[in-house]
Design a protein around this motif. Structure first.
Motif, mmCIF file in Angstrom:
data_model
loop_
_atom_site.group_PDB
_atom_site.id
_atom_site.type_symbol
_atom_site.label_atom_id
_atom_site.label_comp_id
_atom_site.label_asym_id
_atom_site.label_seq_id
_atom_site.Cartn_x
_atom_site.Cartn_y
_atom_site.Cartn_z
ATOM 1 N N LYS A 44 -10.111 73.881 56.817
ATOM 2 C CA LYS A 44 -9.428 73.157 55.565
ATOM 3 C C LYS A 44 -8.110 72.506 56.342
ATOM 4 O O LYS A 44 -7.395 73.159 57.034
ATOM 5 C CB LYS A 44 -9.153 74.196 54.603
ATOM 6 C CG LYS A 44 -8.462 73.532 53.343
ATOM 7 C CD LYS A 44 -7.771 74.430 52.243
ATOM 8 C CE LYS A 44 -7.112 73.764 51.363
ATOM 9 N NZ LYS A 44 -6.770 74.739 50.251
ATOM 10 N N VAL A 45 -7.912 71.297 55.931
ATOM 11 C CA VAL A 45 -6.616 70.633 56.421
ATOM 12 C C VAL A 45 -5.398 71.189 55.549
ATOM 13 O O VAL A 45 -5.469 70.874 54.392
ATOM 14 C CB VAL A 45 -6.927 69.038 56.145
ATOM 15 C CG1 VAL A 45 -5.596 68.534 56.527
ATOM 16 C CG2 VAL A 45 -8.140 68.686 57.089
ATOM 17 N N ASP A 103 -8.259 58.250 59.198
ATOM 18 C CA ASP A 103 -7.283 58.165 58.131
ATOM 19 C C ASP A 103 -6.095 59.544 58.264
ATOM 20 O O ASP A 103 -6.244 60.275 59.272
ATOM 21 C CB ASP A 103 -7.736 58.011 56.885
ATOM 22 C CG ASP A 103 -8.913 58.992 56.430
ATOM 23 O OD1 ASP A 103 -8.956 60.077 57.258
ATOM 24 O OD2 ASP A 103 -9.684 59.235 55.494
ATOM 25 N N PHE A 104 -5.496 59.768 57.461
ATOM 26 C CA PHE A 104 -4.580 60.655 57.232
ATOM 27 C C PHE A 104 -5.441 61.984 57.505
ATOM 28 O O PHE A 104 -5.118 62.965 58.113
ATOM 29 C CB PHE A 104 -3.610 60.779 56.040
ATOM 30 C CG PHE A 104 -2.980 62.135 55.829
ATOM 31 C CD1 PHE A 104 -1.723 62.075 56.438
ATOM 32 C CD2 PHE A 104 -3.450 63.324 55.091
ATOM 33 C CE1 PHE A 104 -0.979 63.276 56.421
ATOM 34 C CE2 PHE A 104 -2.591 64.378 55.021
ATOM 35 C CZ PHE A 104 -1.464 64.292 55.425
ATOM 36 N N THR A 105 -6.384 62.264 56.515
ATOM 37 C CA THR A 105 -7.287 63.545 56.648
ATOM 38 C C THR A 105 -7.957 63.748 57.825
ATOM 39 O O THR A 105 -7.811 64.680 58.270
ATOM 40 C CB THR A 105 -8.142 63.665 55.131
ATOM 41 O OG1 THR A 105 -7.238 62.907 54.137
ATOM 42 C CG2 THR A 105 -8.920 64.785 55.275
ATOM 43 N N LEU A 135 -5.287 64.491 60.700
ATOM 44 C CA LEU A 135 -4.693 65.835 60.387
ATOM 45 C C LEU A 135 -5.765 66.995 60.955
ATOM 46 O O LEU A 135 -5.190 67.808 61.642
ATOM 47 C CB LEU A 135 -4.360 65.839 58.940
ATOM 48 C CG LEU A 135 -3.089 67.148 58.917
ATOM 49 C CD1 LEU A 135 -2.104 67.020 59.801
ATOM 50 C CD2 LEU A 135 -2.696 67.224 57.421
ATOM 51 N N LYS A 136 -6.738 66.824 60.572
ATOM 52 C CA LYS A 136 -7.756 67.611 61.010
ATOM 53 C C LYS A 136 -7.997 67.780 62.450
ATOM 54 O O LYS A 136 -8.283 68.739 62.885
ATOM 55 C CB LYS A 136 -9.304 67.514 60.102
ATOM 56 C CG LYS A 136 -10.214 68.583 60.438
ATOM 57 C CD LYS A 136 -11.721 68.251 59.788
ATOM 58 C CE LYS A 136 -11.697 67.921 58.192
ATOM 59 N NZ LYS A 136 -13.006 67.765 57.388
ATOM 60 N N LEU A 137 -8.015 66.705 62.865
ATOM 61 C CA LEU A 137 -8.262 66.693 64.435
ATOM 62 C C LEU A 137 -7.215 67.205 65.107
ATOM 63 O O LEU A 137 -7.478 67.916 66.091
ATOM 64 C CB LEU A 137 -8.485 65.033 64.904
ATOM 65 C CG LEU A 137 -8.821 64.900 66.423
ATOM 66 C CD1 LEU A 137 -10.390 65.518 66.674
ATOM 67 C CD2 LEU A 137 -8.995 63.215 66.577
ATOM 68 N N LEU A 138 -6.018 66.831 64.853
ATOM 69 C CA LEU A 138 -5.040 67.198 65.687
ATOM 70 C C LEU A 138 -4.602 68.677 65.312
ATOM 71 O O LEU A 138 -4.055 69.608 65.815
ATOM 72 C CB LEU A 138 -3.765 66.422 65.174
ATOM 73 C CG LEU A 138 -3.954 65.029 65.547
ATOM 74 C CD1 LEU A 138 -2.765 64.130 64.984
ATOM 75 C CD2 LEU A 138 -3.791 64.945 67.070
#
Length: 506
Positions: free
Chosen positions: A94-95, A474-476, A479-482
């Motif tokens: 979960k992000v 995109d943002f989601t 953010l999940k990748l990082l």
């Protein structure tokens, strides 16, 4: 360094990114790992974490963008003979986009909440050195033959340097920055030298170690003792004195409990009041220690060995918290402590292994001294606080890859605090498997420019080598990748980080 291309605002790829070194063919895949496993169950291979990036080049724009990121080495075919120690998350997490510096919890872990002195004996024969590299650690068990040969050569050079009467720290740093081969206890000795725990003069090692280890035992006796035991000793000492004074008086003395020695005392100097104040911190330490690397038998399990190692981590963190009331204990310190204790406790020299707790304590103190302000919440917004350090990372990315910086922070609005906070405060221990973290720490500790500067370059390189995925996200997605960084070839990552120093933008 970045010149505008005609027709758009994209920055031209720096020349060094197009060099033959950058785009060289990947190394040959390693052989299957030896079935002989480490007693500490650390199963990891730097090559295994490689992630190839393959995409068809169908336009000039794609060809231009592809220059930023060279093809990663192909993943080696490794025959898995035992379950890996570092569990790879199979489900998409979960992000979480909350500010890590907010009130919801300042420091977090990705798991739950958020010298060798007798190096001459090792260097007796080259065959012993070779064998140590090949079978003593799973890190080197499944590496390419050429890489293993390089490790043997570097190990011989390190052993030669460590055998000198006075260590040449410049040469030691140069050798260690390339990665310290596993086995023979070399990393334990080198880290102690790099952290300043051992002096350069080998003739002083024995006396210095004895002094430090004795000092740590004194800390434990003074700071880990239960107040009941302290009170009992004080009463015993008082009774002895009274008996000597009352020998000619013919009556028995009665011990008196002072106000500060009473369990209900709220006095600032009361040992009981201080004990109850420390209880909350100790409970947090216990929780974090119990979930430190649950996938490694060295730290987790019901064995007496694992329990003993947990007790050592607990003792070190409690002593540190009591000796540093301005910082005390901050969640996540256990993750920084774990690599140090693992290396020192795994030293093949029995005397050093037995004293690993004391050695780890002083090296832990020295390591934190370089960035202790990151753990002080009152300094978050100061020039030495964590926010300032994260801003420096952002500026470093802007300097070397403005297009990526603009996409992350201006277009997708990914606040670097959401991912870089953990990267920086926990020294990347949660972003890679345990064995790869040790390899990264070799570079962090040996770089003459200092740990923090090197750490920021590595963090910047982490962003650059996955730039195509970030530019497409995109943002989601970003953010999940990082927040859950993908498997990466560590040698490649450190190469890029080093290039950020040798080829500054401008």
């Amino acid at each position: 360094m970045f010149n505008s291309t005609s027709g758009n605002n994209k920055k031209r790829v720096p020349d060094w990114l197009n060099s033959s070194l950058w785009s060289s063919s990947p190394p040959p895949p390693p052989a299957s790992p030896s079935p002989k496993s480490s007693p500490n169950d650390v199963v990891a291979d730097r090559g295994v974490k490689s992630t190839p990036v393959t995409s068809a080049k169908s336009s000039v724009q794609e060809a231009e963008e592809s220059k930023y990121e060279p093809p990663a080495p192909a993943p080696p075919k490794v025959a898995v003979t035992a379950p890996p120690a570092v569990v790879v998350r199979a489900e998409a997490p979960k992000v979480e986009a909350q500010d890590p510096l907010g009130s919801q919890g300042r420091y977090y872990s990705s798991k739950e909440d958020g010298a060798r002195s007798n190096v001459d004996a090792v260097a007796d024969t080259a065959s012993e050195a070779s064998a140590a590299v090949k079978v003593s650690s799973p890190v080197s068990a499944a590496r390419p033959a050429s890489s293993a040969a390089e490790d043997i050569s570097r190990q011989a050079q390190l052993l030669q340097e460590l055998s000198r009467k006075v260590i040449n720290m410049g040469e030691l740093r140069r050798l260690a920055s390339q990665g310290i081969p596993d086995g023979a206890g070399i990393r334990a000795t080198v880290w102690k030298l790099l952290l300043g725990y051992l002096p350069c003069d080998r003739s002083l090692w024995s006396s210095e170690l004895a002094k430090k280890r004795s000092q740590y035992e004194h800390f434990k006796e003074e700071l880990l003792m239960n107040p009941s035991e302290i009170t009992r000793r004080l009463e015993k000492s008082s009774l002895k004195n009274d008996e000597l004074d009352g020998e000619d008086k013919g009556f028995l003395s009665r011990s008196e409990i002072t106000h500060d020695e009473h369990p209900l005392s709220l006095g600032k100097t009361s040992i009981w009041n201080q004990f109850f104040q420390d209880t909350e911190v100790i409970e947090q330490i216990d929780r974090d220690v119990n979930r430190t690397h649950p996938d490694m038998n060295f730290f987790s399990g019901d064995s007496s060995f694992a329990k003993s190692n947990q007790d050592s981590l607990r003792n070190i963190l409690i002593v540190f918290a009591k000796l540093n009331p301005g910082i005390r204990y901050v969640q996540g310190m256990n993750e920084i402590l774990a690599p140090l204790f693992y290396i020192f406790r795994s030293d093949p020299n029995e005397e050093n292994a037995v004293s690993a707790e004391a050695d780890t304590f002083f090296c832990f103190v020295e390591l934190l001294s370089g960035f202790r302000d990151h753990f002080c919440q009152q300094l978050d917004n100061s020039v030495v606080g964590i926010r300032s350090t994260i801003t420096r990372l952002s500026l470093l990315l802007k300097e070397h890859d403005e297009e990526l910086w603009r996409h992350l922070e201006m277009t997708t609005k990914v606040n670097p605090q959401f991912y870089a906070f953990r990267w920086i405060t926990l020294l990347l221990t949660q972003e890679f498997n345990f064995a790869d973290s040790l390899f990264i720490w070799d570079t962090l500790l040996s770089d003459p420019e200092g740990l923090q500067e090197t750490l920021l370059r590595i963090c910047c390189a982490m962003l650059i080598i996955i730039r195509r995925r970030l530019l497409a996200g995109d943002f989601t997605a970003n953010l999940k990748l990082l927040q859950h960084y993908p498997p990466t070839n560590i040698s490649h990552l450190l190469y890029v980080a080093n290039k950020l120093r040798t080829h500054p933008a401008g």
